[in-house]
Design a protein around this motif. Structure first.
Motif, short mmCIF file in Angstrom:
data_model
loop_
_atom_site.label_atom_id
_atom_site.label_comp_id
_atom_site.label_asym_id
_atom_site.label_seq_id
_atom_site.Cartn_x
_atom_site.Cartn_y
_atom_site.Cartn_z
N THR A 152 -21.33 -5.44 -7.18
CA THR A 152 -20.58 -4.19 -7.18
C THR A 152 -20.36 -3.73 -5.74
OG1 THR A 152 -22.61 -2.90 -7.41
CG2 THR A 152 -21.43 -3.44 -9.44
N VAL A 153 -19.37 -2.89 -5.54
CA VAL A 153 -19.08 -2.34 -4.22
C VAL A 153 -19.71 -0.96 -4.12
CG1 VAL A 153 -17.26 -1.64 -2.62
CG2 VAL A 153 -16.91 -3.61 -4.13
N GLN A 154 -20.61 -0.81 -3.19
CA GLN A 154 -21.28 0.47 -3.01
C GLN A 154 -20.33 1.49 -2.38
OE1 GLN A 154 -24.50 1.08 -4.17
NE2 GLN A 154 -24.10 -0.92 -5.07
N ASN A 155 -20.39 2.73 -2.89
CA ASN A 155 -19.59 3.83 -2.34
C ASN A 155 -18.11 3.47 -2.26
OD1 ASN A 155 -21.93 5.46 -1.94
ND2 ASN A 155 -22.37 4.27 -0.09
N LEU A 156 -17.61 2.94 -3.36
CA LEU A 156 -16.22 2.50 -3.40
C LEU A 156 -15.27 3.68 -3.23
CD1 LEU A 156 -14.18 0.20 -3.96
CD2 LEU A 156 -14.32 0.83 -6.39
N GLN A 157 -14.30 3.51 -2.33
CA GLN A 157 -13.30 4.55 -2.07
C GLN A 157 -11.99 4.17 -2.76
OE1 GLN A 157 -14.44 7.20 0.12
NE2 GLN A 157 -16.31 6.07 -0.31
N LEU A 158 -11.49 5.04 -3.64
CA LEU A 158 -10.22 4.83 -4.30
C LEU A 158 -9.30 6.00 -3.99
CD1 LEU A 158 -12.65 4.31 -6.82
CD2 LEU A 158 -10.77 2.80 -7.41
N ALA A 159 -8.03 5.70 -3.78
CA ALA A 159 -7.07 6.77 -3.46
C ALA A 159 -5.74 6.48 -4.13
CB ALA A 159 -6.88 6.88 -1.94
N TYR A 160 -4.99 7.55 -4.37
CA TYR A 160 -3.66 7.44 -4.98
C TYR A 160 -2.62 8.05 -4.06
CZ TYR A 160 -5.85 5.99 -9.33
OH TYR A 160 -6.56 5.29 -10.27
N VAL A 161 -1.48 7.36 -3.96
CA VAL A 161 -0.35 7.85 -3.20
C VAL A 161 0.85 7.98 -4.13
CG1 VAL A 161 -1.16 6.82 -1.04
CG2 VAL A 161 0.41 5.53 -2.51
N ALA A 162 1.80 8.83 -3.78
CA ALA A 162 2.99 9.03 -4.60
C ALA A 162 4.21 8.38 -3.96
CB ALA A 162 3.22 10.52 -4.83
N ILE A 163 4.00 7.23 -3.36
CA ILE A 163 5.10 6.46 -2.76
C ILE A 163 4.92 5.00 -3.14
CG2 ILE A 163 5.60 7.98 -0.81
CD1 ILE A 163 3.79 6.22 0.92
N GLY A 164 6.02 4.27 -3.16
CA GLY A 164 5.96 2.82 -3.35
C GLY A 164 5.62 2.40 -4.77
N ASN A 165 5.43 1.10 -4.93
CA ASN A 165 5.13 0.51 -6.23
C ASN A 165 4.19 -0.67 -6.01
OD1 ASN A 165 5.26 0.00 -9.01
ND2 ASN A 165 7.00 -1.39 -8.78
N ASP A 166 3.04 -0.38 -5.40
CA ASP A 166 2.13 -1.45 -5.02
C ASP A 166 0.72 -0.89 -4.94
OD1 ASP A 166 1.26 -3.96 -4.27
OD2 ASP A 166 2.73 -4.18 -2.66
N ALA A 167 -0.24 -1.77 -4.72
CA ALA A 167 -1.63 -1.38 -4.52
C ALA A 167 -2.21 -2.26 -3.44
CB ALA A 167 -2.43 -1.53 -5.82
N ILE A 168 -3.17 -1.74 -2.69
CA ILE A 168 -3.77 -2.52 -1.60
C ILE A 168 -5.29 -2.47 -1.71
CG2 ILE A 168 -1.81 -2.08 -0.08
CD1 ILE A 168 -3.59 -0.11 1.47
N SER A 169 -5.91 -3.53 -1.24
CA SER A 169 -7.37 -3.64 -1.22
C SER A 169 -7.79 -3.98 0.20
CB SER A 169 -7.84 -4.73 -2.19
OG SER A 169 -9.24 -4.89 -2.12
N GLU A 170 -8.60 -3.11 0.80
CA GLU A 170 -9.08 -3.30 2.16
C GLU A 170 -10.57 -2.97 2.22
OE1 GLU A 170 -5.17 -1.84 4.67
OE2 GLU A 170 -6.60 -0.34 3.98
N GLN A 171 -11.18 -3.27 3.34
CA GLN A 171 -12.59 -2.94 3.51
C GLN A 171 -12.83 -1.45 3.31
OE1 GLN A 171 -14.28 -4.31 7.18
NE2 GLN A 171 -16.35 -3.73 6.65
N ALA A 172 -11.86 -0.63 3.69
CA ALA A 172 -12.00 0.81 3.55
C ALA A 172 -11.87 1.27 2.11
CB ALA A 172 -10.96 1.52 4.41
N GLY A 173 -11.41 0.40 1.21
CA GLY A 173 -11.29 0.76 -0.20
C GLY A 173 -9.95 0.38 -0.79
#
Length: 371
Positions: free
Chosen positions: A152-173
C-alpha cells in the motif's frame, strides 16, 4: 475562497489472502473549486486575464496536471485557455456554437464541463465524503501485479481537477480530471483509480546509468510496458462496454499494428548499429501522445489472450521481456497480429542482457541500504 481538504481513513483493505494495514488518504478538491470560481467570473462576461489564469495554474494539483498533460506545449495550453473563455463568456456564445459545430476538441471538452457541472459537483461531494474506490483501486491493481508488489502507499495524496480528460500518477500522488473520473469508471467503479495505483505500485527499473544513445529507446520500451499492463485493468472493461468500445478501438487498437511495425524498424537499426536511434520526441509522436497506451494495450491483450500473464507479471519491471512475451503470443495468436523481426528480437535480448541484471542489482542494493 474556503479550502476543503478531506482526510479519509481506509479502515481495512481486505485484499487477497492477507489484510492490509490501513493508511490515511488525502482527497484534495481545491483545483476544481478554483476552476468554478474562475468560471463564475467568466459567466459575468469578465475576460480571462493573465492574472486569473496564472492564479488558477498555481493551484498545486492544476500545476502538476498541466505539466504532465501539456508539458512544454504552450500553444496547446493557450488554446485550452481560449476555449474556457469562449465557452463561458455570454458575449462569445456565437463563437462557442461555431466551434462546437466544427467539433473542435477543446471546445467540446470545456463545454462538457460547463453542461455537466452539477453532476461533477455532486460526484466530488460524494467522493470526498465516502470514496467507494479506496479498497477497489488496490484490489484491481493487484490483479496485474506480482505478489511482491501487493503493498500500500502510505499517506496517499489524491486530487481532482476540472480540466482535461486524463489522470496522472506521480511520486507526489494521483491527480484525476473529473471527466475521466466520472466517465472512465462507468463500466466498473474504481478501475481508473486502480490503473493509476498500478503505476504507484509496479516495480520499476532505473536505466539512467545507460549511455545517452540508448536512453530514448529504453524510455520508449518502458512506457509501453507501464501503460500496457495497467490498461488491462480499465481499458479491457471499457472495451467490453458498448458505450466505450468504439472509442477504445479507434484510440488504442486500430493504429497499433502500424506502430509495432515502426518500432520494429527502429530496433533493426539498433541491431545493425548503422546510425543514431530516434530521440524521445519521435516516440511521443509515434505513440500519438499516449505515452505508451498505444501500442501497449494492444500488446498486453495479445499476451493475456494467449496465456502469458504469469510470466508478464513476474517480469513486470522488464520492458524487454514484455516485448519478447508479445512476440511469443503473436506467433501463437489466431488473429495473426504483427510480429517483430528476428533481428529486432535479438536486439531486445541484447538490451535485456546489457541493462536488466545491473538495474536489478542496483535496486536491491539501494533497498538494503535503506533498511
Amino acid at each position: 475562497m474556503k479550502r476543503f481538504t478531506f482526510w479519509l481513513l481506509a479502515l481495512l483493505l481486505l485484499l487477497g489472502p492477507h489484510s492490509q494495514t490501513a493508511s490515511a488518504q488525502t482527497v484534495n478538491i481545491d483545483a476544481a473549486l478554483r476552476y468554478w470560481e474562475m468560471t463564475d467570473a467568466l459567466r459575468q462576461d469578465q475576460p480571462l486575464t493573465d492574472a486569473m489564469w496564472e492564479s488558477f495554474l498555481a493551484v498545486p494539483a492544476n500545476n502538476r496536471y498541466v505539466k504532465s498533460v501539456f508539458g512544454s506545449n504552450l500553444a496547446d495550453l493557450n488554446s485550452y485557455r481560449r476555449a474556457i473563455e469562449v465557452v463561458y463568456r455570454p458575449s462569445l456564445d456565437s463563437l462557442r456554437q461555431a466551434k462546437l459545430a466544427a467539433k473542435k476538441w477543446y471546445y467540446v471538452l470545456v463545454n462538457d464541463y460547463k453542461q455537466r457541472e452539477p453532476e461533477y459537483r455532486q460526484y466530488l461531494t460524494e467522493t470526498a465524503r465516502q470514496p467507494a474506490y479506496l479498497d477497489l483501486m488496490y484490489r484491481y491493481a493487484y490483479e496485474y501485479l506480482p505478489q511482491r508488489a501487493h503493498t500500500t502507499v502510505q499517506n496517499l495524496q489524491l486530487a481532482y481537477v476540472a480540466i482535461g480528460n486524463d489522470a496522472i500518477s506521480e511520486q507526489a500522488g494521483l491527480v484525476f480530471s473529473l471527466k475521466s473520473a466520472v466517465d472512465w469508471n462507468k463500466p466498473k467503479n474504481g478501475i481508473l483509480e486502480a490503473h493509476e495505483m498500478h503505476h504507484q505500485l509496479r516495480p520499476g527499473l532505473d536505466f539512467s546509468f545507460a549511455p545517452e544513445s540508448d536512453q530514448a529507446l529504453l524510455w520508449a520500451l518502458n512506457v509501453v510496458l507501464n501503460e500496457g499492463v495497467a490498461d488491462l485493468i480499465d481499458k479491457k472493461a471499457q472495451l467490453a462496454s458498448p458505450a466505450d468500445s468504439a472509442e477504445i478501438h479507434r484510440w488504442l487498437l486500430a493504429g497499433a499494428p502500424g506502430v509495432i511495425h515502426k518500432l520494429d524498424s527502429v530496433l533493426q537499426v539498433g541491431a545493425r548499429a548503422t546510425g543514431p536511434l530516434p530521440a524521445i520526441s519521435y516516440y511521443r509522436r509515434l505513440y500519438k501522445g499516449s505515452t505508451g497506451h498505444l501500442p501497449g494495450f494492444y500488446m498486453s491483450r495479445i499476451i493475456e489472450r494467449n496465456g502469458y500473464v504469469r510470466p508478464m507479471l513476474a517480469n513486470v519491471d522488464n520492458p524487454m521481456a514484455f516485448f519478447q512475451l508479445y512476440q511469443k503470443a503473436a506467433q501463437k495468436d489466431k488473429t495473426h497480429p504483427p510480429q517483430f523481426s528476428a533481428a529486432a528480437v535479438r536486439y531486445l535480448k541484447q538490451l535485456e542482457k546489457r541493462y536488466v541484471a545491473a538495474a536489478r542489482a542496483s535496486a536491491k542494493n539501494a533497498s538494503e541500504a535503506a533498511h
